[in-house]
Design a protein around this motif. Structure first.
Motif, PDB file in Angstrom:
ATOM      1  N   LEU A 194     -10.023  18.302 -33.470  1.00 31.64           N
ATOM      2  CA  LEU A 194     -10.449  16.925 -33.197  1.00 31.64           C
ATOM      3  C   LEU A 194     -11.805  16.632 -33.823  1.00 31.64           C
ATOM      4  O   LEU A 194     -12.103  15.484 -34.165  1.00 31.64           O
ATOM      5  N   ALA A 195     -12.647  17.646 -33.976  1.00 29.62           N
ATOM      6  CA  ALA A 195     -13.985  17.414 -34.524  1.00 29.62           C
ATOM      7  C   ALA A 195     -13.939  17.179 -36.033  1.00 29.62           C
ATOM      8  O   ALA A 195     -14.583  16.260 -36.554  1.00 29.62           O
ATOM      9  N   SER A 196     -13.135  17.987 -36.753  1.00 26.94           N
ATOM     10  CA  SER A 196     -13.154  17.892 -38.223  1.00 26.94           C
ATOM     11  C   SER A 196     -11.929  17.184 -38.801  1.00 26.94           C
ATOM     12  O   SER A 196     -11.908  16.835 -39.972  1.00 26.94           O
ATOM     13  N   GLY A 197     -10.883  17.017 -38.004  1.00 28.86           N
ATOM     14  CA  GLY A 197      -9.643  16.428 -38.518  1.00 28.86           C
ATOM     15  C   GLY A 197      -8.765  17.432 -39.239  1.00 28.86           C
ATOM     16  O   GLY A 197      -7.684  17.106 -39.725  1.00 28.86           O
ATOM     17  N   ARG A 198      -9.210  18.704 -39.305  1.00 34.88           N
ATOM     18  CA  ARG A 198      -8.406  19.718 -40.015  1.00 34.88           C
ATOM     19  C   ARG A 198      -7.095  19.977 -39.267  1.00 34.88           C
ATOM     20  O   ARG A 198      -7.067  19.994 -38.040  1.00 34.88           O
ATOM     21  N   ARG A 228      -9.233   9.669 -24.919  1.00 35.33           N
ATOM     22  CA  ARG A 228      -9.997   9.528 -26.175  1.00 35.33           C
ATOM     23  C   ARG A 228      -9.573  10.601 -27.166  1.00 35.33           C
ATOM     24  O   ARG A 228      -9.498  10.363 -28.361  1.00 35.33           O
ATOM     25  N   ASP A 229      -9.274  11.823 -26.662  1.00 38.83           N
ATOM     26  CA  ASP A 229      -8.862  12.917 -27.565  1.00 38.83           C
ATOM     27  C   ASP A 229      -7.463  12.701 -28.136  1.00 38.83           C
ATOM     28  O   ASP A 229      -7.208  13.034 -29.289  1.00 38.83           O
ATOM     29  N   VAL A 230      -6.547  12.193 -27.324  1.00 36.22           N
ATOM     30  CA  VAL A 230      -5.140  12.219 -27.765  1.00 36.22           C
ATOM     31  C   VAL A 230      -4.609  10.882 -28.289  1.00 36.22           C
ATOM     32  O   VAL A 230      -3.507  10.839 -28.856  1.00 36.22           O
TER      33      VAL A 230
END
Ligand code: FAD
Length: 403
Positions: free
Chosen positions: A92-96, A319-321
């Motif tokens: 979630l932080a980098s989009g990887r 917010r995360d999902v």
């Protein structure tokens, strides 16, 4: 001969024990404190979402042989969906994004070899102390450890983690195939098990909590006292904190929480690639599962969240999902948050070493439950295997099986 197998507790361990006893021709009486069967693995109707939801999403794997053969024996397997053995992840932080599959662990040969050697490390070692410095720790070993052992890597037993990894990676082509309870957990296990017991004429008593056990009687909180004959057998298929109230000398066994949030969406939920779940790192949410129009989020080893309000947890998890679900993060849908305080044991090296076996000092009494000594952590598999073992010992039939 007039003899009864009394099983106390209708979680999966108790259900498995009772079904095994009934199939072996014994008269079975199952006594459960709650109004329903299933224990920590159950479904219920949530009025707020107007849907049947599970207390927490449960994932099974092809390596869970006792669980799958029990589901087949009672007719619940039809409701289990085998999905592709692909474990997609998103940071979630980098989009990887990356995907794990049985032949593609992303860790490389040397790291995988050292993880596979963990069953033989010195007692007392944790997953972080053995794998913490490795390149794949954050993207692989840490999330797998929390998901499988419900214990943070710096606390979790390296030996137990290694045992589970070996079962999965060396268990043949189907060992890592995930199974999801498409119709809910109770449809897969509790309901067909109770129906099976009924077909054998077993007696099932709900709202009946065992409060005292002696050589001669079982006393329940509804005033019922059942005299035990010398031919009767008793299995306590209870969690350790319940057994501690009935027998002395049960060690204190620390536990870990799991938090689940279920969101009801406007339409059927879909994930990229059509998979039924997504692993998440770099946020609060750890796993996202979709079933029809309900999206369910799991956070393991979640004791730190127990004092957070349901509203705050739902906001943070949504917010995360929201993005992976293609939804608006600012528009919180109807939700239900469930905090299972004592979801499993804390699988620390010390706790894992102190998991007991099924025998007790009383010759007519055995224990069952996910916390029994096992190559598996506290799971459906450990619970069902322990129930079968207790039935075998209690009635003296080591040939019993669900296969
Ligand atoms: C949120 C959550 C997520 C999970 N995810 C997974 C997963 O993905 N995969 C997996 O394999 N496992 C998972 N698990 C673990 C799994 O649910 C448990 O290991 C399993 O259900 C334990 O079964 P059990 O029969 O040993 O114990 P329990 O389910 O605790 O059953 C014990 C029963 O005894 C009853 N009882 C207690 N005291 C008394 C008494 N005095 N008299 C009569 N009855 C009594 C209780 O009401 C209960 O029904 C998860 C657990 C939770 C909570």
């Amino acid at each position: 001969m007039n003899r009864t197998l009394h099983v106390i507790g209708a979680g999966l361990a108790g259900l498995a024990c009772a079904v095994a006893g009934a199939r072996a021709g014994w008269r079975v009486a199952l006594h459960e404190a709650a109004p329903q069967a299933g224990g920590r693995c159950r479904s219920f109707r949530c009025d707020r979402l107007d849907r049947i939801i599970d207390n927490g999403t449960h994932l099974m794997l092809g390596a869970n042989r006792h669980a799958l053969s029990f589901a087949t024996a009672i007719g619940g397997h039809e409701t289990l969906e085998a999905v592709a053995p692909l474990f997609p992840f998103l940071d979630l932080a980098s989009g990887r994004q990356w995907t794990l599959s049985p032949g593609k662990l992303t860790s490389g040969v040397w790291e995988t070899a050292s993880a596979m050697g963990l069953p033989w490390v010195r007692t007392g070692q944790t997953v972080a102390s053995r794998l913490g410095g490795k390149r794949s720790f954050a993207a692989l070993w840490q999330p797998l450890c929390e998901a499988m052992l419900n214990t943070q890597a710096d606390d979790a037993s390296a030996k137990l983690f290694g045992c589970v990894l070996r079962e999965l990676l060396m268990g043949g082509k189907t060992a890592m195939r995930p199974f999801i309870a498409r119709g809910g957990l109770s449809a897969a296990f509790a309901a067909p098990a109770i129906a099976t017991l009924a077909s054998y004429g077993a007696q099932v008593n709900f709202r009946r909590r065992l409060v005292v056990i002696s050589d001669t009687a079982l006393d329940f909180d509804d005033g019922e006292a059942i005299a035990l004959s010398r031919h009767d057998r008793v299995v306590l298929a209870l969690p350790p904190w319940a057994v501690a109230g009935l027998l002395s000398a049960v060690p204190h066994m620390p536990t870990r929480a799991i938090v689940n949030a279920h969101f009801r969406l406007d339409q059927s939920a879909a994930l990229p690639g059509g998979q039924r779940f997504l692993g998440l790192t770099g946020g609060l949410a750890q796993w996202l599962f979709v079933r029809d129009d309900v999206a369910s989020v799991t956070v393991s080893a979640a004791d730190r969240l127990l004092d957070t309000t349901a509203e705050d947890l739902a906001q943070a998890l949504w917010r995360d999902v929201a993005a992976p679900l293609g939804a608006d993060p600012a528009r919180l849908p109807p939700f239900r948050v469930l905090k299972e305080r004592r979801a499993t044991l804390a699988h620390t090296p010390k706790v894992v070493e102190s998991r007991p076996g099924p025998a007790t000092k009383m010759p007519f009494l055995w224990l069952a439950g996910d916390w029994m000594a096992s190559p598996w952590p506290c799971t459906i598999e450990a619970a069902i295997a322990s129930g079968l073992t207790a039935a075998r010992l209690a009635i003296g039939r080591d040939d019993l099986s669900f296969a």
